[in-house]
Design an enzyme around this catalytic site. Structure first.
Site, mmCIF file in Angstrom:
data_model
loop_
_atom_site.group_PDB
_atom_site.id
_atom_site.type_symbol
_atom_site.label_atom_id
_atom_site.label_comp_id
_atom_site.label_asym_id
_atom_site.label_seq_id
_atom_site.Cartn_x
_atom_site.Cartn_y
_atom_site.Cartn_z
ATOM 1 C CD GLU A 36 44.044 31.433 23.873
ATOM 2 O OE1 GLU A 36 44.012 30.912 22.783
ATOM 3 O OE2 GLU A 36 43.940 30.797 24.929
ATOM 4 N NE ARG A 89 45.879 27.856 21.067
ATOM 5 C CZ ARG A 89 45.193 27.482 22.139
ATOM 6 N NH1 ARG A 89 44.321 28.306 22.682
ATOM 7 N NH2 ARG A 89 45.363 26.288 22.637
HETATM 8 C C1 LIG Z 1 41.780 29.992 20.167
HETATM 9 C C2 LIG Z 1 40.621 29.080 20.461
HETATM 10 C C3 LIG Z 1 40.494 28.476 21.698
HETATM 11 N N1 LIG Z 1 39.460 27.640 21.937
HETATM 12 C C4 LIG Z 1 39.323 27.041 23.270
HETATM 13 C C5 LIG Z 1 40.310 25.969 23.603
HETATM 14 C C6 LIG Z 1 40.431 26.064 25.100
HETATM 15 O O1 LIG Z 1 39.344 25.397 25.707
HETATM 16 C C7 LIG Z 1 40.295 27.568 25.342
HETATM 17 C C8 LIG Z 1 41.634 28.269 25.359
HETATM 18 O O2 LIG Z 1 42.347 27.826 26.426
HETATM 19 P P1 LIG Z 1 43.941 27.613 26.437
HETATM 20 O O3 LIG Z 1 44.141 26.917 27.710
HETATM 21 O O4 LIG Z 1 44.510 28.992 26.454
HETATM 22 O O5 LIG Z 1 44.363 26.812 25.270
HETATM 23 O O6 LIG Z 1 39.542 28.057 24.243
HETATM 24 C C9 LIG Z 1 38.523 27.379 20.951
HETATM 25 O O7 LIG Z 1 37.584 26.566 21.157
HETATM 26 N N2 LIG Z 1 38.631 28.013 19.763
HETATM 27 C C10 LIG Z 1 39.653 28.846 19.460
HETATM 28 O O8 LIG Z 1 39.741 29.382 18.329
#
Ligand SMILES: Cc1cn([C@H]2C[C@H](O)[C@@H](COP(=O)(O)O)O2)c(=O)[nH]c1=O
Ligand SMILES: Nc1ncnc2c1ncn2[C@@H]1O[C@H](COP(=O)(O)OP(=O)(O)O)[C@@H](O)[C@H]1O
Length: 216
Positions: A36, A89
């Site tokens: 990501e 994701r």
């Molecule tokens: C895709 C996506 C992610 N987020 C936020 C959620 C987490 O804080 C990070 C991603 O971290 P992970 O450890 O890889 O899960 O990003 C979000 O707020 N909105 C989104 O669409």
């Protein structure tokens, strides 16, 4: 859909172990992994939309999610350099899990949700997003909270268990109960609450299914 091998998407709650899993596969076979673009979400031209969103979701949710959607699309469309590709994701989980959560919890105004939804629908109706398999790392929210604390990202220190529970439920409704949104590919579920040693064993057990994703 790719001509050779398969293209799988990695799903799972925050800190469920997605990056760790992708790193393992990238080291042990000819698989291209796309993690990501969190570093971009934490720094776009000196601004931190991820941090801003956690501080004030109602004000900055649209800002973060617009940028997430763009960077996810960019990842989906990047040039393929190996027969099999795994991506952490997707544009789908950004919309169906995180945008949905902001909207349902009353933190995203209806107009922001409408604009993001128009963008999302235009993209998915006009651009082919290749995906052959969804790998769902299924964890309990409690496990995610523990791993999140160990990883210790500054922006995520405000995340309570309840937030992880809601995200978990959205994933379950989508990929297990299949009651919420369109699922773009077959789903392979891997239980991911176990320690690293057991997880590596499970990854090995599922390696062939992931590599042969095109035929799932
Ligand atoms: C895709 C996506 C992610 N987020 C936020 C959620 C987490 O804080 C990070 C991603 O971290 P992970 O450890 O890889 O899960 O990003 C979000 O707020 N909105 C989104 O669409
Ligand atoms: N099976 C596991 N057991 C214990 N800790 C793990 C396991 N898998 C990952 N971790 C740790 O949990 C944290 C979050 O993992 P990470 O792979 O970054 O999750 P994600 O990419 O899903 O957010 C990291 O500190 C990682 O080292």
């Amino acid at each position: 859909i790719m001509a050779i091998g398969g293209f799988s998407l990695q799903k799972g709650n925050i800190a469920s172990g997605k990056t760790t899993c992708l790193e393992y596969f990238s080291k042990t076979s000819n698989i291209e992994v796309l993690t990501e673009p969190v570093s971009k979400w934490r720094n776009v031209r000196g601004h931190n939309p991820l941090g801003l969103m956690y501080q004030d979701p109602a004000r900055w949710g649209i800002t973060l999610q617009t940028y997430v959607q763009l960077t996810m699309l960019d990842r989906h469309l990047s040039t393929i350099s190996a027969p099999v590709r795994m991506m952490e994701r997707s544009i789908y989980s950004a919309k169906y899990i995180f945008v949905e959560n902001l909207y349902r919890s009353g933190k995203m105004p209806e107009v922001d949700f409408a604009v993001l939804s128009e963008w999302f629908e235009w993209i998915t109706q006009n651009i082919t997003i290749p995906v052959d398999l969804i790998v769902y790392l299924q964890t309990s929210p409690q496990t995610c909270l523990e791993r999140l604390k160990v990883r210790c990202r500054e922006e995520e220190k405000v995340i309570p268990l309840e937030y992880l529970e809601v995200v978990h439920q959205l994933y379950e409704d989508w990929l297990i109960k299949k009651t919420s949104f369109h699922i773009p590919a077959p789903v392979l579920v891997i239980s991911a609450d176990d320690d690293m040693q057991k997880m590596l064993h499970q990854y090995e057990e599922n390696r062939e299914k992931i590599i042969a994703a095109r035929n799932v």
